[in-house]
Design an enzyme around this catalytic site. Structure first.
Site, short mmCIF file in Angstrom:
data_model
loop_
_atom_site.label_atom_id
_atom_site.label_comp_id
_atom_site.label_asym_id
_atom_site.label_seq_id
_atom_site.Cartn_x
_atom_site.Cartn_y
_atom_site.Cartn_z
N ASP A 178 0.90 -1.15 0.00
CA ASP A 178 0.00 0.00 0.00
C ASP A 178 0.94 1.19 0.00
OD1 ASP A 178 -1.54 2.23 0.65
OD2 ASP A 178 -3.02 1.00 1.70
N HIS A 179 1.06 1.86 -1.15
CA HIS A 179 2.15 2.82 -1.27
C HIS A 179 1.98 4.01 -0.34
CE1 HIS A 179 -0.67 4.54 -4.23
NE2 HIS A 179 -0.13 5.69 -3.92
N HIS A 241 -6.15 2.55 1.51
CA HIS A 241 -5.34 3.70 1.91
C HIS A 241 -5.89 4.42 3.15
CE1 HIS A 241 -3.35 2.96 -1.78
NE2 HIS A 241 -4.21 3.57 -2.57
P1 NAP Z 1 -0.85 -2.22 -17.03
O1 NAP Z 1 -0.24 -0.96 -17.51
O2 NAP Z 1 -2.11 -2.72 -17.66
O3 NAP Z 1 0.28 -3.34 -17.19
C1 NAP Z 1 0.01 -4.70 -17.01
C2 NAP Z 1 1.30 -5.48 -17.25
O4 NAP Z 1 1.00 -6.86 -17.12
C3 NAP Z 1 1.90 -5.27 -18.63
O5 NAP Z 1 3.31 -5.29 -18.52
C4 NAP Z 1 1.41 -6.50 -19.38
O6 NAP Z 1 2.28 -6.75 -20.44
C5 NAP Z 1 1.50 -7.55 -18.27
N1 NAP Z 1 0.66 -8.72 -18.52
C6 NAP Z 1 -0.66 -8.75 -18.82
N2 NAP Z 1 -1.07 -10.03 -18.98
C7 NAP Z 1 0.02 -10.81 -18.78
C8 NAP Z 1 0.25 -12.21 -18.79
N3 NAP Z 1 -0.73 -13.09 -19.07
N4 NAP Z 1 1.48 -12.66 -18.52
C9 NAP Z 1 2.50 -11.79 -18.24
N5 NAP Z 1 2.34 -10.47 -18.20
C10 NAP Z 1 1.12 -9.98 -18.47
O7 NAP Z 1 -1.12 -2.19 -15.45
P2 NAP Z 1 -0.37 -1.29 -14.35
O8 NAP Z 1 -1.05 0.03 -14.29
O9 NAP Z 1 1.09 -1.35 -14.56
O10 NAP Z 1 -0.79 -2.04 -13.01
C11 NAP Z 1 -0.18 -3.24 -12.60
C12 NAP Z 1 -0.72 -3.60 -11.21
O11 NAP Z 1 -0.41 -2.55 -10.31
C13 NAP Z 1 -2.25 -3.74 -11.15
O12 NAP Z 1 -2.58 -4.73 -10.19
C14 NAP Z 1 -2.71 -2.39 -10.66
O13 NAP Z 1 -3.95 -2.46 -10.01
C15 NAP Z 1 -1.59 -2.04 -9.71
N6 NAP Z 1 -1.43 -0.60 -9.48
C16 NAP Z 1 -1.08 0.22 -10.50
C17 NAP Z 1 -0.91 1.57 -10.26
C18 NAP Z 1 -0.47 2.52 -11.35
O14 NAP Z 1 -0.22 3.69 -11.03
N7 NAP Z 1 -0.36 2.11 -12.58
C19 NAP Z 1 -1.11 2.09 -8.96
C20 NAP Z 1 -1.47 1.21 -7.94
C21 NAP Z 1 -1.62 -0.13 -8.22
P3 NAP Z 1 1.86 -7.64 -21.73
O15 NAP Z 1 0.53 -7.16 -22.19
O16 NAP Z 1 2.97 -7.40 -22.68
O17 NAP Z 1 1.83 -9.02 -21.25
#
Ligand code: NAP
Length: 489
Positions: A178-179, A241
């Site tokens: 939880d950042h 949060h």
């Molecule tokens: P995102 O931009 O949609 O990225 C998802 C990542 O997962 C991509 O690298 C995608 O690459 C990979 N992926 C998807 N399906 C896959 C599979 N079957 N095997 C391996 N890799 C796979 O999501 P994100 O925003 O980075 O968020 C990631 C996590 O962090 C989520 O749980 C989100 O709720 C959490 N989070 C994100 C933020 C934020 O600021 N972004 C903040 C808090 C929490 P490919 O499509 O190339 O596989």
């Protein structure tokens, strides 16, 4: 003030979702900044893993672009960036298939160094990753997994997820992130409370009138509409949060600053929360910004769901039934498209028992404000005499401790929450990560609130974009003779 940076031990870190938004904006730039400060040493192995096809060179270019954009202005031109990129590689990996896993296992060392796996992918893949790490022989007893939010969408799904992870990892290996807990101010909240004699004797309902926790955002749902519409502010913000902030404010002093001692105390707070009465909670949903409908559409237009009943705003009054807090309510508020971006905890102390200065003195209260953003810092409002010959008139002035100035006099941004938390993972310190039972207890408190809305078929109240939320949220306070600290631009 020069901070002491102690390098972490050599490590292998696999970032599942290494091409995603979080890796690009936070994880890779954060690791680079730790490298620049000498905390991550040359020789660390950082492996990006996702389905899209890249070789190491392409991934290093992806990381370089991310660091230039989000690295906070760290020197990228003196060869440091190139040296950091040497530590990076990439393996095309499918979390749901077999592709990449043998290669990944061959790149992970068996030389006793620390191994961490960051699950920066959608929560639907957490179980797949855990199972494959186990079946490909990477889930040994010393490795760590970092799990992003959301951790479940209710108690039942959180329990299932905990059970899935527990099938392959001990609780001591699971870092639920939880950042908010990685923010300088949040850690300072514990330092201020438990490192000073000044506050703790007053930290109870005898001296505290009430506490406000506000997390206000100016942004709307942006590109996260599809996810957000299934989630809403209660699941996305309050359950994690705001609850975590409430726990740190309300918990008893732990016997020591040790992960389980701290988390035991936080858990007791969540378990002492009363169920929330329906008339003590307000849900809202933002309308379009008048005159700027194209740039700032309504929530329903943004999520492309004209009948959506998901809330983008929640305000509620919570009671903690224990000796310390009986009678001092906690008001929690969070929302999108509000007037200002501001995260702040405010401890409002009671009036003095007797006013010796007469009616002219007005009403003055000590207020301790803990700002998480912007300008992380802590301010204590104290009452003094207004300077000059105008008689005994009182005025409130802030005693300000702004961390940015106090700890980074050269104007450099303090480390981001993700940076600290990733370093804690490598150091093996779980204090700032949520334990499985904490997450479940938070859902157990949140679930009946959401179920109540569904049973009563309640729609959120509309509120104007750029405002401070629905007027009912103000009434929630006014009924108690109190008011929210302003969310002003
Ligand atoms: P995102 O931009 O949609 O990225 C998802 C990542 O997962 C991509 O690298 C995608 O690459 C990979 N992926 C998807 N399906 C896959 C599979 N079957 N095997 C391996 N890799 C796979 O999501 P994100 O925003 O980075 O968020 C990631 C996590 O962090 C989520 O749980 C989100 O709720 C959490 N989070 C994100 C933020 C934020 O600021 N972004 C903040 C808090 C929490 P490919 O499509 O190339 O596989």
């Amino acid at each position: 003030m020069v901070s002491r940076i102690i390098p972490v031990e050599p490590f292998d870190l696999v970032i599942f979702g290494g091409t995603g938004d979080l890796a690009r904006r936070k994880i890779l730039p954060g690791l680079f900044r730790r490298y620049c400060d000498g905390q991550v040493l040359p020789g660390a192995r950082i492996i990006g893993a996702a389905r899209s096809e890249h070789d190491d060179t392409e991934y290093r270019q992806f990381a370089a672009d991310a660091i230039r954009e989000f690295g906070g202005g760290r020197a990228c031109e003196d060869g440091t960036l190139e040296a950091f990129l040497e530590n990076l590689s990439y393996v095309t990996t499918d979390a749901r298939g077999t592709q990449g896993w043998d290669e990944l296992a061959s790149r992970i060392s068996n030389d006793g160094r620390i191994k961490a796996f960051y699950f920066s992918v959608g929560p639907g893949l957490f179980g797949d990753l855990a199972e494959r790490l186990h079946s490909y022989g990477m889930a040994d007893a010393d490795c760590r997994i970092v799990v992003e939010k959301p951790f479940g969408r209710d108690l039942a799904s959180a329990r299932t997820l905990n059970a899935t992870l527990a099938a392959h990892f001990n609780e001591s290996q699971i870092y639920r992130i939880d950042h908010y807990l990685g923010k300088e101010t949040v850690q300072n909240l514990m330092a201020v409370r438990f490192g000073n004699m000044l506050f703790e004797p007053l930290w109870n309902s005898q001296y505290v009138d009430h506490i406000q926790i506000t997390v206000a955002e100016t942004v709307g749902v942006g590109g996260r509409g599809e996810y957000y519409d299934k989630s809403g502010a209660m699941r996305d913000m309050v359950q994690n949060h705001l609850m975590q902030l409430l726990c740190l404010i309300a918990m008893e002093p732990p016997a020591k600053f040790d992960p389980d001692a701290v988390r035991d105390e936080k858990l007791k707070v969540i378990r002492a929360l009363d169920p929330v009465e329906p008339h003590h909670i307000v849900r809202g949903q933002y309308d379009a910004h008048a005159g700027q409908e194209d740039a700032h559409p309504s929530y329903r237009d943004a999520v492309e769901n004209p009948r959506s009943s998901t809330e983008s705003f929640v305000a509620l009054k919570a009671h903690i039934s224990n000796w310390r807090w009986a009678g001092a309510p906690f008001y929690l508020r969070t929302g999108k498209r509000l007037a200002a971006r501001s995260s702040e905890i405010t401890v409002v102390f009671k009036d003095t028992p007797h006013n010796i200065f007469g009616a002219d003195a007005g009403r003055h209260r000590n207020v301790l404000s803990i700002r998480l953003q912007p300008n992380e810092g802590i301010t204590l409002g104290v009452t003094i005499k207004e300077p000059g010959p105008g008689g005994m008139r009182l005025v409130d002035v802030p005693l300000d401790m702004s961390f940015a100035e106090a700890l980074a006099p050269d104007g450099e941004d303090p480390p981001d929450a993700y940076e600290r938390l990733i370093m804690d993972v490598i150091r093996g310190n779980q204090t700032l990560f949520m334990r499985g039972d904490e997450v479940e207890a938070a859902w157990a408190w949140t679930d009946p609130i959401i179920a109540g809305w569904e049973a009563r078929k309640e729609f959120p109240k509309p509120y104007e974009s750029g405002s401070s939320g629905p007027t009912d949220a103000d009434l929630l306070m006014q009924r108690d003779g109190r008011k929210w600290r302003g969310v002003s631009p």
